[in-house]
Design a protein around this motif. Structure first.
Motif, PDB file in Angstrom:
ATOM      1  N   PRO A   1      -0.612   7.559 -17.234  1.00 35.93           N
ATOM      2  CA  PRO A   1      -1.911   7.704 -16.561  1.00 35.93           C
ATOM      3  C   PRO A   1      -2.651   6.388 -16.361  1.00 35.93           C
ATOM      4  CG  PRO A   1      -1.630   9.448 -18.182  1.00 35.93           C
ATOM      5  CD  PRO A   1      -0.478   8.507 -18.372  1.00 35.93           C
ATOM      6  N   ASP A   2      -2.552   5.488 -17.328  1.00 33.68           N
ATOM      7  CA  ASP A   2      -3.247   4.209 -17.219  1.00 33.68           C
ATOM      8  C   ASP A   2      -2.760   3.422 -16.005  1.00 33.68           C
ATOM      9  OD1 ASP A   2      -5.267   2.648 -18.453  1.00 33.68           O
ATOM     10  OD2 ASP A   2      -3.744   1.257 -19.146  1.00 33.68           O
ATOM     11  N   ASP A   3      -1.434   3.405 -15.802  1.00 36.54           N
ATOM     12  CA  ASP A   3      -0.869   2.700 -14.654  1.00 36.54           C
ATOM     13  C   ASP A   3      -1.264   3.370 -13.348  1.00 36.54           C
ATOM     14  OD1 ASP A   3       0.321   0.792 -16.228  1.00 36.54           O
ATOM     15  OD2 ASP A   3       2.319   1.667 -16.168  1.00 36.54           O
ATOM     16  N   ALA A   4      -1.211   4.693 -13.327  1.00 34.47           N
ATOM     17  CA  ALA A   4      -1.574   5.416 -12.103  1.00 34.47           C
ATOM     18  C   ALA A   4      -3.036   5.158 -11.749  1.00 34.47           C
ATOM     19  CB  ALA A   4      -1.328   6.912 -12.285  1.00 34.47           C
ATOM     20  N   SER A   5      -3.896   5.183 -12.751  1.00 33.22           N
ATOM     21  CA  SER A   5      -5.318   4.941 -12.506  1.00 33.22           C
ATOM     22  C   SER A   5      -5.543   3.537 -11.954  1.00 33.22           C
ATOM     23  CB  SER A   5      -6.122   5.144 -13.792  1.00 33.22           C
ATOM     24  OG  SER A   5      -7.499   5.017 -13.553  1.00 33.22           O
ATOM     25  N   GLY A   6      -4.822   2.562 -12.497  1.00 37.70           N
ATOM     26  CA  GLY A   6      -4.944   1.198 -12.003  1.00 37.70           C
ATOM     27  C   GLY A   6      -4.546   1.076 -10.540  1.00 37.70           C
ATOM     28  N   LEU A   7      -3.487   1.799 -10.140  1.00 40.60           N
ATOM     29  CA  LEU A   7      -3.063   1.766  -8.739  1.00 40.60           C
ATOM     30  C   LEU A   7      -4.085   2.449  -7.842  1.00 40.60           C
ATOM     31  CD1 LEU A   7       0.783   2.453  -9.040  1.00 40.60           C
ATOM     32  CD2 LEU A   7      -0.371   0.278  -8.580  1.00 40.60           C
ATOM     33  N   TYR A   8      -4.629   3.577  -8.297  1.00 42.39           N
ATOM     34  CA  TYR A   8      -5.688   4.225  -7.519  1.00 42.39           C
ATOM     35  C   TYR A   8      -6.846   3.255  -7.288  1.00 42.39           C
ATOM     36  CZ  TYR A   8      -4.220   9.178  -7.430  1.00 42.39           C
ATOM     37  OH  TYR A   8      -3.581  10.377  -7.157  1.00 42.39           O
ATOM     38  N   GLU A   9      -7.229   2.541  -8.338  1.00 37.39           N
ATOM     39  CA  GLU A   9      -8.360   1.624  -8.225  1.00 37.39           C
ATOM     40  C   GLU A   9      -8.079   0.534  -7.186  1.00 37.39           C
ATOM     41  OE1 GLU A   9     -11.530  -0.531 -11.196  1.00 37.39           O
ATOM     42  OE2 GLU A   9      -9.498  -0.165 -11.943  1.00 37.39           O
ATOM     43  N   LEU A  10      -6.855   0.014  -7.183  1.00 32.29           N
ATOM     44  CA  LEU A  10      -6.491  -1.015  -6.214  1.00 32.29           C
ATOM     45  C   LEU A  10      -6.445  -0.460  -4.793  1.00 32.29           C
ATOM     46  CD1 LEU A  10      -3.756  -2.846  -8.278  1.00 32.29           C
ATOM     47  CD2 LEU A  10      -5.915  -3.842  -7.494  1.00 32.29           C
ATOM     48  N   LEU A  11      -5.964   0.759  -4.639  1.00 28.72           N
ATOM     49  CA  LEU A  11      -5.929   1.370  -3.307  1.00 28.72           C
ATOM     50  C   LEU A  11      -7.341   1.600  -2.777  1.00 28.72           C
ATOM     51  CD1 LEU A  11      -2.984   3.864  -3.893  1.00 28.72           C
ATOM     52  CD2 LEU A  11      -2.982   1.950  -2.279  1.00 28.72           C
TER      53      LEU A  11
ATOM     54  N   VAL B   1       0.843  -1.206   0.000  1.00 25.49           N
ATOM     55  CA  VAL B   1       0.000   0.000   0.000  1.00 25.49           C
ATOM     56  C   VAL B   1       0.870   1.245   0.000  1.00 25.49           C
ATOM     57  CG1 VAL B   1      -1.596   1.368   1.400  1.00 25.49           C
ATOM     58  CG2 VAL B   1      -2.023  -1.072   1.059  1.00 25.49           C
ATOM     59  N   ARG B   2       1.873   1.259   0.854  1.00 24.14           N
ATOM     60  CA  ARG B   2       2.754   2.430   0.939  1.00 24.14           C
ATOM     61  C   ARG B   2       3.495   2.663  -0.376  1.00 24.14           C
ATOM     62  NH1 ARG B   2       5.788   0.652   4.695  1.00 24.14           N
ATOM     63  NH2 ARG B   2       7.581   0.055   3.433  1.00 24.14           N
ATOM     64  N   GLU B   3       4.011   1.593  -0.971  1.00 29.57           N
ATOM     65  CA  GLU B   3       4.769   1.731  -2.213  1.00 29.57           C
ATOM     66  C   GLU B   3       3.860   2.118  -3.383  1.00 29.57           C
ATOM     67  OE1 GLU B   3       7.930   1.774  -2.590  1.00 29.57           O
ATOM     68  OE2 GLU B   3       8.520   1.156  -0.581  1.00 29.57           O
ATOM     69  N   ALA B   4       2.640   1.585  -3.390  1.00 31.23           N
ATOM     70  CA  ALA B   4       1.704   1.941  -4.468  1.00 31.23           C
ATOM     71  C   ALA B   4       1.332   3.409  -4.377  1.00 31.23           C
ATOM     72  CB  ALA B   4       0.455   1.065  -4.386  1.00 31.23           C
ATOM     73  N   ASP B   5       1.094   3.903  -3.169  1.00 31.86           N
ATOM     74  CA  ASP B   5       0.748   5.311  -3.000  1.00 31.86           C
ATOM     75  C   ASP B   5       1.916   6.200  -3.429  1.00 31.86           C
ATOM     76  OD1 ASP B   5      -1.336   7.202  -1.897  1.00 31.86           O
ATOM     77  OD2 ASP B   5       0.393   7.805  -0.698  1.00 31.86           O
ATOM     78  N   ALA B   6       3.134   5.782  -3.079  1.00 31.87           N
ATOM     79  CA  ALA B   6       4.315   6.557  -3.467  1.00 31.87           C
ATOM     80  C   ALA B   6       4.519   6.544  -4.980  1.00 31.87           C
ATOM     81  CB  ALA B   6       5.559   5.999  -2.771  1.00 31.87           C
ATOM     82  N   ALA B   7       4.169   5.429  -5.623  1.00 30.51           N
ATOM     83  CA  ALA B   7       4.379   5.305  -7.066  1.00 30.51           C
ATOM     84  C   ALA B   7       3.507   6.275  -7.853  1.00 30.51           C
ATOM     85  CB  ALA B   7       4.100   3.876  -7.515  1.00 30.51           C
ATOM     86  N   LEU B   8       2.406   6.707  -7.266  1.00 28.31           N
ATOM     87  CA  LEU B   8       1.500   7.616  -7.972  1.00 28.31           C
ATOM     88  C   LEU B   8       2.179   8.927  -8.346  1.00 28.31           C
ATOM     89  CD1 LEU B   8      -1.707   7.085  -5.808  1.00 28.31           C
ATOM     90  CD2 LEU B   8      -1.288   6.218  -8.116  1.00 28.31           C
ATOM     91  N   SER B   9       3.182   9.312  -7.610  1.00 27.97           N
ATOM     92  CA  SER B   9       3.863  10.580  -7.881  1.00 27.97           C
ATOM     93  C   SER B   9       5.220  10.380  -8.552  1.00 27.97           C
ATOM     94  CB  SER B   9       4.032  11.368  -6.580  1.00 27.97           C
ATOM     95  OG  SER B   9       4.734  10.617  -5.613  1.00 27.97           O
ATOM     96  N   LEU B  10       5.515   9.156  -9.012  1.00 27.02           N
ATOM     97  CA  LEU B  10       6.788   8.920  -9.687  1.00 27.02           C
ATOM     98  C   LEU B  10       6.815   9.643 -11.033  1.00 27.02           C
ATOM     99  CD1 LEU B  10       7.426   5.110  -9.069  1.00 27.02           C
ATOM    100  CD2 LEU B  10       8.708   7.039  -8.094  1.00 27.02           C
TER     101      LEU B  10
END
Length: 299
Positions: free
Chosen positions: A128-138, A114-123
């Motif tokens: 955008p497709d990858d970021a959206s997928g991570l948001y959905e999982l969070l 969870v922590r790494e996925a949240d951090a990855a959003l600002s990499l």
């Protein structure tokens, strides 16, 4: 998720080779997920190509070896330097961790992912497709934890992100790419009304595309506007006459008719859905879906 140029080059280059990784790839491609998982794991946990790591994670997830999938994602994250590879690994790993049975192993892996996925959003460079997928999982992780307020808060961030990306679009087609995830984010955030105007605009811009009115039907359903939803789904159905997507549209219409209290119309729609599902190739119908429609009709 999506694939960028780096990932596609790695995939195509790996096809030139052979050996144990290739054997695992072949098993994965053939749908033999348990066999593929064992072959990937036999490669060891040392230095592996990033594409092999991602394939291993997908095989573990698809074979429902959730604990091994989450653990492997945590172990391999430090070796994944490309942003797209990191996002993909986090996607598989976080999805698996949420599915794990409660216990010490889940408690160890889930917070890290969870922590790494949240951090990855600002990499820098995350697509955008990858970021959206991570948001959905969070969002899904918070929903699984019964934290409705937390899920809505993340969904609001997700929707704001997607709205910003859609605003950058240089054409109506480019903007419409974001519609599906924007609908999911708006529903999760509890603000379905936010998507009425964008979907109406997409329907106007793309009158031969069934997606905008089909998504409008879902939005109207969430808003309690059943008649508007039925009008929208009836605009979508003539534009989608075959394939598995039509089955989903018919199921949406049946749900709206149930809300309206139209039992006869719902039965007729479910019968049409069942007939359509039985005509589709087996690979296009999820296991248990035909039985589920039959059970609804039996009631």
């Amino acid at each position: 998720g999506g694939a960028d140029e780096v990932q596609m080059r790695a995939l195509l280059e790996s096809a030139r080779g052979g050996g144990a990784a290739r054997e695992a790839d072949d098993a994965l491609a053939a749908g033999r997920f348990d066999e593929a998982s064992e072959k990937y794991r036999a490669l060891g946990s040392g230095k592996l190509e990033s594409r092999t790591v991602l394939s291993m994670l997908s095989a573990l997830a698809l074979s429902k070896q959730h604990a091994a999938c989450a653990r492997t994602a945590v172990e391999q994250l430090p070796s994944l330097k490309a942003v797209s590879d990191r996002a993909a690994a986090l996607g598989w790993g976080l999805d698996c961790a949420v599915e794990m049975a409660p216990g010490a192993e889940r408690d160890a892996a889930l917070p890290v992912l969870v922590r790494e996925a949240d951090a990855a959003l600002s990499l820098p460079g995350i697509i955008p497709d990858d970021a959206s997928g991570l948001y959905e999982l969070l969002v899904g992780e918070r929903q699984a934890a019964k934290d409705d307020a937390g899920a809505r808060a993340i969904a609001a961030r997700w929707l704001a992100f997607l709205d910003g990306e859609a605003a950058k679009a240089k054409s109506s087609s480019e903007r419409a790419v974001f519609d599906a995830h924007r609908v999911n984010a708006a529903l999760a955030a509890g603000v379905p009304e936010r998507m009425v105007a964008p979907l109406q605009r997409s329907e106007k811009d793309h009158p031969r595309d069934y997606n905008p009115p089909a998504r409008l039907a879902l939005v109207y359903q969430a808003m309690g506007r059943t008649d508007d939803g039925l009008r929208a789904i009836d605009r979508a159905l003539p534009l989608c006459t075959e394939g598995p997507r039509r089955l989903r549209l018919l199921e949406t219409k049946a749900g709206l008719l149930e809300k309206k209290g139209d039992a006869a119309g719902r039965r007729k729609t479910l019968e049409e859905a069942l007939a359509h599902a039985r005509k589709l190739p087996r690979a296009q119908v999820k296991p248990g879906r035909i039985e589920a429609i039959e059970a609804l009709l039996a009631k």
